[in-house]
Scaffold this active site. Structure first.
Site, PDB file in Angstrom:
ATOM      1  N   THR A 170      -3.718 103.536 -77.132  1.00 30.13           N
ATOM      2  CA  THR A 170      -4.187 104.924 -75.877  1.00 30.13           C
ATOM      3  C   THR A 170      -5.580 104.780 -75.513  1.00 30.13           C
ATOM      4  O   THR A 170      -6.463 104.302 -76.399  1.00 30.13           O
ATOM      5  CB  THR A 170      -3.615 106.086 -76.521  1.00 30.13           C
ATOM      6  OG1 THR A 170      -2.303 106.359 -76.834  1.00 30.13           O
ATOM      7  CG2 THR A 170      -4.120 107.109 -75.463  1.00 30.13           C
ATOM      8  N   ARG A 198      10.704 109.561 -72.355  1.00 29.05           N
ATOM      9  CA  ARG A 198       9.884 110.172 -73.561  1.00 29.05           C
ATOM     10  C   ARG A 198       8.694 110.296 -73.214  1.00 29.05           C
ATOM     11  O   ARG A 198       7.948 109.578 -72.438  1.00 29.05           O
ATOM     12  CB  ARG A 198      10.145 109.187 -74.591  1.00 29.05           C
ATOM     13  CG  ARG A 198       9.306 109.314 -75.919  1.00 29.05           C
ATOM     14  CD  ARG A 198       7.818 108.732 -76.097  1.00 29.05           C
ATOM     15  NE  ARG A 198       7.066 109.159 -77.281  1.00 29.05           N
ATOM     16  CZ  ARG A 198       5.806 108.847 -77.292  1.00 29.05           C
ATOM     17  NH1 ARG A 198       5.049 108.387 -76.424  1.00 29.05           N
ATOM     18  NH2 ARG A 198       5.148 109.247 -78.457  1.00 29.05           N
ATOM     19  N   GLY A 200       4.918 111.558 -74.632  1.00 28.23           N
ATOM     20  CA  GLY A 200       4.150 111.637 -75.850  1.00 28.23           C
ATOM     21  C   GLY A 200       3.120 112.707 -75.636  1.00 28.23           C
ATOM     22  O   GLY A 200       3.101 113.674 -74.889  1.00 28.23           O
ATOM     23  N   ASP A 201       1.805 112.720 -76.693  1.00 27.54           N
ATOM     24  CA  ASP A 201       1.128 113.703 -76.660  1.00 27.54           C
ATOM     25  C   ASP A 201       0.081 113.785 -75.576  1.00 27.54           C
ATOM     26  O   ASP A 201      -0.610 114.580 -75.133  1.00 27.54           O
ATOM     27  CB  ASP A 201       0.329 113.537 -77.939  1.00 27.54           C
ATOM     28  CG  ASP A 201      -0.437 112.302 -78.098  1.00 27.54           C
ATOM     29  OD1 ASP A 201       0.097 111.421 -78.248  1.00 27.54           O
ATOM     30  OD2 ASP A 201      -1.756 112.460 -78.104  1.00 27.54           O
ATOM     31  N   THR A 221      -5.877 110.190 -79.787  1.00 31.69           N
ATOM     32  CA  THR A 221      -4.986 108.846 -79.878  1.00 31.69           C
ATOM     33  C   THR A 221      -4.197 109.151 -81.190  1.00 31.69           C
ATOM     34  O   THR A 221      -4.584 109.390 -82.061  1.00 31.69           O
ATOM     35  CB  THR A 221      -5.960 107.670 -80.080  1.00 31.69           C
ATOM     36  OG1 THR A 221      -5.272 106.283 -80.330  1.00 31.69           O
ATOM     37  CG2 THR A 221      -7.109 107.651 -80.778  1.00 31.69           C
ATOM     38  N   GLY A 222      -2.853 108.207 -81.006  1.00 31.17           N
ATOM     39  CA  GLY A 222      -2.315 107.967 -82.346  1.00 31.17           C
ATOM     40  C   GLY A 222      -0.864 108.410 -82.165  1.00 31.17           C
ATOM     41  O   GLY A 222      -0.230 108.335 -81.190  1.00 31.17           O
ATOM     42  N   HIS A 223      -0.073 108.730 -83.156  1.00 31.45           N
ATOM     43  CA  HIS A 223       1.310 108.924 -83.088  1.00 31.45           C
ATOM     44  C   HIS A 223       1.586 110.090 -82.188  1.00 31.45           C
ATOM     45  O   HIS A 223       1.497 111.341 -82.915  1.00 31.45           O
ATOM     46  CB  HIS A 223       1.806 108.910 -84.533  1.00 31.45           C
ATOM     47  CG  HIS A 223       3.490 109.086 -84.412  1.00 31.45           C
ATOM     48  ND1 HIS A 223       4.223 110.015 -85.272  1.00 31.45           N
ATOM     49  CD2 HIS A 223       4.330 108.323 -83.748  1.00 31.45           C
ATOM     50  CE1 HIS A 223       5.393 109.893 -84.948  1.00 31.45           C
ATOM     51  NE2 HIS A 223       5.721 108.817 -83.973  1.00 31.45           N
ATOM     52  N   GLY A 224       2.273 110.072 -81.054  1.00 29.34           N
ATOM     53  CA  GLY A 224       2.467 111.342 -80.205  1.00 29.34           C
ATOM     54  C   GLY A 224       3.073 112.445 -80.888  1.00 29.34           C
ATOM     55  O   GLY A 224       2.587 113.550 -80.524  1.00 29.34           O
TER      56      GLY A 224
HETATM   57  N1  GLY Z   1      -0.482 108.707 -78.297  1.00 29.50           N
HETATM   58  C1  GLY Z   1       0.328 108.212 -77.299  1.00 29.50           C
HETATM   59  C2  GLY Z   1       1.806 108.425 -77.446  1.00 29.50           C
HETATM   60  O1  GLY Z   1       2.454 108.523 -78.552  1.00 29.50           O
HETATM   61  O2  GLY Z   1       2.349 108.218 -76.566  1.00 29.50           O
END
Ligand code: GLY
Length: 301
Positions: A170, A198, A200-201, A221-224
């Site tokens: 990201t 889907r 994300g964040d 940035t990271g796990h949405g």
């Molecule tokens: N941080 C980007 C996503 O999870 O889509």
């Protein structure tokens, strides 16, 4: 803030970037900083600088944004982006678009010329057409490396080596212009093999991005799905609001993410005085900022 009275920090994602991908990441971050600095040094706005810096990263296949993004479960690229103006608290965000080469440009157009803050899929693409932003063929966003990775992911686990160089790439930028105005933006292709639709964040106000002139501006940035749980960008801005330093706000926000979700990520921010900061709990994050003396600091080294 540097001697020319503006600040800029950009990122290309936080994850375990392999040594072999470091040079590409550094080159992309450097080019993004150059694009943003060009705007700011000519008296341009923070919003223009953020947009320009992110366009460069979207067009660089090193990162998971724009062309070269991960494919979803159905083998298509679906892109998300947001840009936010700290002065007005207005954002423009687009999500799950498949025919837009630079979703950050579409997000900016939405910010400037619509009462809405977020459009998705077909609606966002209709807005693009009506705004004079050209649509591309979805295939133009797909590169061979990602098609190969997608095929291998479908056969087995989502191993990081399938996504050489940018598994969580990201991108984002935060700027403070010479008039003291702050802006932030984030753009992503999301996760590989994500379910169609889907989101994300990244394009969600307060999650992947937030900007408030009273406190500061942030891009994550990271796990949405984890970042959404702790509304990480807004959490960081709220820490700045209560008097935390730029460095402390960045660090504590990522610690919050880790403590409450056991997940990984990172962020960049600039406080209202123009101090940049970054933090991440992954092995590496691709990012860079303009030093006080005007030089670029680009990481990882
Ligand atoms: N941080 C980007 C996503 O999870 O889509």
């Amino acid at each position: 803030m540097n001697s020319e009275n503006f600040s800029l920090i950009v990122h290309g994602g936080a994850w375990s970037i392999p040594d072999a991908a470091v040079a590409d990441c550094r080159s992309g971050i450097h080019s993004s900083l150059e694009a943003g600095r060009k705007v700011l040094s000519h008296g341009g706005s923070a919003l223009d600088a953020v947009e320009a810096a992110i366009v460069v990263l979207e067009e660089d296949i090193t990162f998971d944004a724009g062309i070269g993004s991960h494919l979803n479960r159905d083998g298509r690229v679906q892109l998300d982006a947001i840009i936010m103006d700290a002065v007005t608290l207005k954002a423009g965000a687009v999500a799950a678009v498949e025919r837009i080469k630079n979703p950050i440009r579409l997000a900016r157009k939405l910010l400037e010329s619509s009462s809405h803050m977020m459009l998705t899929g077909a609606g966002a693409e209709l807005f693009a057409q009506e705004s004079g932003i050209p649509l591309c063929d979805p295939s133009e966003l797909i590169i061979e490396r990602e098609r190969t990775a997608w095929l291998r992911c479908r056969e087995g686990n989502h191993e990081s080596e399938f996504h050489f160089g940018h598994r969580h790439g990201t991108v984002g930028a935060v700027a403070r212009d010479s008039r003291g105005r702050l802006a932030a933006g984030t753009s992503t292709g999301g996760t590989c093999c994500k379910f169609p639709g889907r989101i994300g964040d990244s394009p969600l106000i307060g999650c992947g991005c937030y900007a408030d002139a009273d406190a500061g501006a942030v891009s994550c940035t990271g796990h949405g799905e984890a970042i959404m749980k702790v509304v990480m960008a807004k959490s960081a801005v709220d820490l700045l609001r209560t008097g935390a330093s730029a460095a402390a706000a960045a660090t504590e926000s990522v610690q919050l993410l880790a403590r409450r979700t056991q997940s990984t990520g990172g962020l960049i921010l600039i406080d209202r005085e123009g101090h940049p900061a970054a933090w991440f709990n992954t092995p590496r994050m691709a990012y860079g900022y303009i030093e006080v003396d005007g030089s670029f600091r680009v990481l990882p080294e």
